[in-house]
Design a protein around this motif. Structure first.
Motif, PDB file in Angstrom:
ATOM      1  N   PHE A  98       0.848  -1.193   0.000  1.00 15.88           N
ATOM      2  CA  PHE A  98       0.000   0.000   0.000  1.00 15.88           C
ATOM      3  C   PHE A  98       0.881   1.240   0.000  1.00 15.88           C
ATOM      4  CE2 PHE A  98       0.808  -0.919   4.445  1.00 15.88           C
ATOM      5  CZ  PHE A  98       1.008   0.315   5.014  1.00 15.88           C
ATOM      6  N   PHE A  99       0.260   2.378  -0.277  1.00 20.80           N
ATOM      7  CA  PHE A  99       0.968   3.648  -0.353  1.00 20.80           C
ATOM      8  C   PHE A  99       0.516   4.588   0.745  1.00 20.80           C
ATOM      9  CE2 PHE A  99       0.837   2.171  -4.788  1.00 20.80           C
ATOM     10  CZ  PHE A  99       2.188   2.145  -5.062  1.00 20.80           C
ATOM     11  N   GLU A 100       1.443   5.417   1.164  1.00 19.85           N
ATOM     12  CA  GLU A 100       1.125   6.500   2.081  1.00 19.85           C
ATOM     13  C   GLU A 100       2.031   7.669   1.737  1.00 19.85           C
ATOM     14  OE1 GLU A 100      -1.221   8.217   3.664  1.00 19.85           O
ATOM     15  OE2 GLU A 100      -1.688   6.209   4.371  1.00 19.85           O
ATOM     16  N   LYS A 107       5.624  10.159  -1.657  1.00 14.41           N
ATOM     17  CA  LYS A 107       4.872   8.901  -1.682  1.00 14.41           C
ATOM     18  C   LYS A 107       5.799   7.742  -1.305  1.00 14.41           C
ATOM     19  CE  LYS A 107       2.031   6.309  -5.031  1.00 14.41           C
ATOM     20  NZ  LYS A 107       1.598   6.337  -6.451  1.00 14.41           N
ATOM     21  N   PHE A 108       5.304   6.853  -0.418  1.00 12.83           N
ATOM     22  CA  PHE A 108       6.046   5.678   0.015  1.00 12.83           C
ATOM     23  C   PHE A 108       5.198   4.429  -0.183  1.00 12.83           C
ATOM     24  CE2 PHE A 108       7.949   9.151   2.252  1.00 12.83           C
ATOM     25  CZ  PHE A 108       9.294   8.840   2.312  1.00 12.83           C
ATOM     26  N   ARG A 109       5.844   3.377  -0.643  1.00 16.01           N
ATOM     27  CA  ARG A 109       5.182   2.074  -0.770  1.00 16.01           C
ATOM     28  C   ARG A 109       5.617   1.222   0.405  1.00 16.01           C
ATOM     29  NH1 ARG A 109       4.697  -1.861  -6.021  1.00 16.01           N
ATOM     30  NH2 ARG A 109       3.677  -3.581  -4.953  1.00 16.01           N
ATOM     31  N   PHE A 110       4.644   0.558   1.041  1.00  9.49           N
ATOM     32  CA  PHE A 110       4.903  -0.286   2.203  1.00  9.49           C
ATOM     33  C   PHE A 110       4.593  -1.743   1.898  1.00  9.49           C
ATOM     34  CE2 PHE A 110       4.503   3.837   4.082  1.00  9.49           C
ATOM     35  CZ  PHE A 110       5.360   3.815   5.167  1.00  9.49           C
ATOM     36  N   ASN A 111       5.461  -2.628   2.387  1.00  9.96           N
ATOM     37  CA  ASN A 111       5.247  -4.063   2.319  1.00  9.96           C
ATOM     38  C   ASN A 111       6.193  -4.702   3.329  1.00  9.96           C
ATOM     39  OD1 ASN A 111       4.689  -6.789   1.481  1.00  9.96           O
ATOM     40  ND2 ASN A 111       4.090  -5.998  -0.514  1.00  9.96           N
ATOM     41  N   TYR A 112       6.213  -6.034   3.372  1.00  8.27           N
ATOM     42  CA  TYR A 112       7.100  -6.729   4.306  1.00  8.27           C
ATOM     43  C   TYR A 112       8.561  -6.582   3.903  1.00  8.27           C
ATOM     44  CZ  TYR A 112       2.834  -8.910   6.024  1.00  8.27           C
ATOM     45  OH  TYR A 112       1.585  -9.122   6.549  1.00  8.27           O
ATOM     46  N   GLN A 147       6.925   7.516  11.198  1.00  6.66           N
ATOM     47  CA  GLN A 147       7.651   8.657  10.629  1.00  6.66           C
ATOM     48  C   GLN A 147       6.992   9.167   9.341  1.00  6.66           C
ATOM     49  OE1 GLN A 147      10.140  10.273  12.202  1.00  6.66           O
ATOM     50  NE2 GLN A 147       9.739   8.830  13.859  1.00  6.66           N
ATOM     51  N   ILE A 148       6.181   8.338   8.720  1.00  3.07           N
ATOM     52  CA  ILE A 148       5.520   8.711   7.460  1.00  3.07           C
ATOM     53  C   ILE A 148       4.090   9.170   7.697  1.00  3.07           C
ATOM     54  CG2 ILE A 148       4.861   7.910   5.141  1.00  3.07           C
ATOM     55  CD1 ILE A 148       7.924   7.906   5.682  1.00  3.07           C
ATOM     56  N   HIS A 149       3.346   8.428   8.529  1.00  2.00           N
ATOM     57  CA  HIS A 149       1.919   8.739   8.710  1.00  2.00           C
ATOM     58  C   HIS A 149       1.454   8.313  10.094  1.00  2.00           C
ATOM     59  CE1 HIS A 149      -2.354   9.139   7.650  1.00  2.00           C
ATOM     60  NE2 HIS A 149      -1.915   9.887   6.656  1.00  2.00           N
ATOM     61  N   ASP A 150       0.348   8.920  10.553  1.00  2.00           N
ATOM     62  CA  ASP A 150      -0.153   8.631  11.900  1.00  2.00           C
ATOM     63  C   ASP A 150      -1.199   7.519  11.950  1.00  2.00           C
ATOM     64  OD1 ASP A 150      -2.232   9.984  10.702  1.00  2.00           O
ATOM     65  OD2 ASP A 150      -2.528  11.411  12.338  1.00  2.00           O
TER      66      ASP A 150
END
Length: 190
Positions: A98-100, A107-112, A147-150
């Motif tokens: 997912f993105f945040e 924009k950052f992409r998150f995964n394991y 650090q990216i989103h709450d």
């Protein structure tokens, strides 16, 4: 909050299988980057086992044209908009991340990890004018996200999917679970 996510069948064999199950049942989920109001693949309760369907991502909002795409897991059982759905119509979003965005709009992409691993996000759905629509749940962020989103999505492991969908006690307890640590990768600005 979670504003977009990925559904990449060509990048992940497990997502390819989920995508094929949807196609086999006559559904055609959007692939690639999924935006609010897109028709996306969801895992829902079937008569004897879970099944894959598609539905629009987002409940109708309070204003015309508005969509509510996320719900706070901590308050979902108390909020009239979500209470019945979380009790009776839980679902799972199969994703490949997912993105945040941070406050600087990066924009950052998150995964394991850095690959398109399967990441399952808890959600619920309801019917609006006879059409099913879904929201995903968010929770407080852990160290990998703060650090990216709450907020961050409420993430399930594969072995927790059936319990989330069918077991009310599990669902009520899970909404306050600690989320797994994730890896973030900066993406070009939108």
């Amino acid at each position: 909050m979670c504003g977009r996510f990925m559904f990449e069948p060509k990048e992940n064999p497990e997502i390819e299988r989920i995508y094929q199950l949807a196609l086999d049942d006559g559904f055609d989920p959007k692939t690639g980057e999924i935006f609010p109001t897109d028709e996306t693949a969801l895992i829902v309760a079937g008569d004897t086992q879970v099944r894959v369907v598609t539905m629009k991502w987002g409940f109708p909002g309070f204003k015309s044209g508005q969509s509510i795409i996320n719900a706070r897991s901590e308050t979902a059982y108390q909020k009239p908009m979500f209470a019945q759905s979380i009790r009776q119509r839980r679902c799972v979003y199969p994703t490949t991340g997912f993105f945040e965005w941070n406050k600087g709009r990066q924009k950052f992409r998150f995964n394991y990890g850095s690959t398109a691993d399967t990441l399952f996000i808890a959600g619920c759905y309801n019917l609006f004018d006879g059409s099913p629509q879904s929201v995903l749940f968010t929770t407080k962020p852990n160290e990998s996200m703060i650090q990216i989103h709450d907020r961050m999505p409420l993430i399930l492991s594969k072995k927790q999917i059936n319990a989330w969908i069918y077991d009310d006690d599990f669902a009520q307890q899970f909404i306050s679970s600690t989320m797994p640590q994730l890896t973030s990768t900066a993406v070009n600005k939108d």
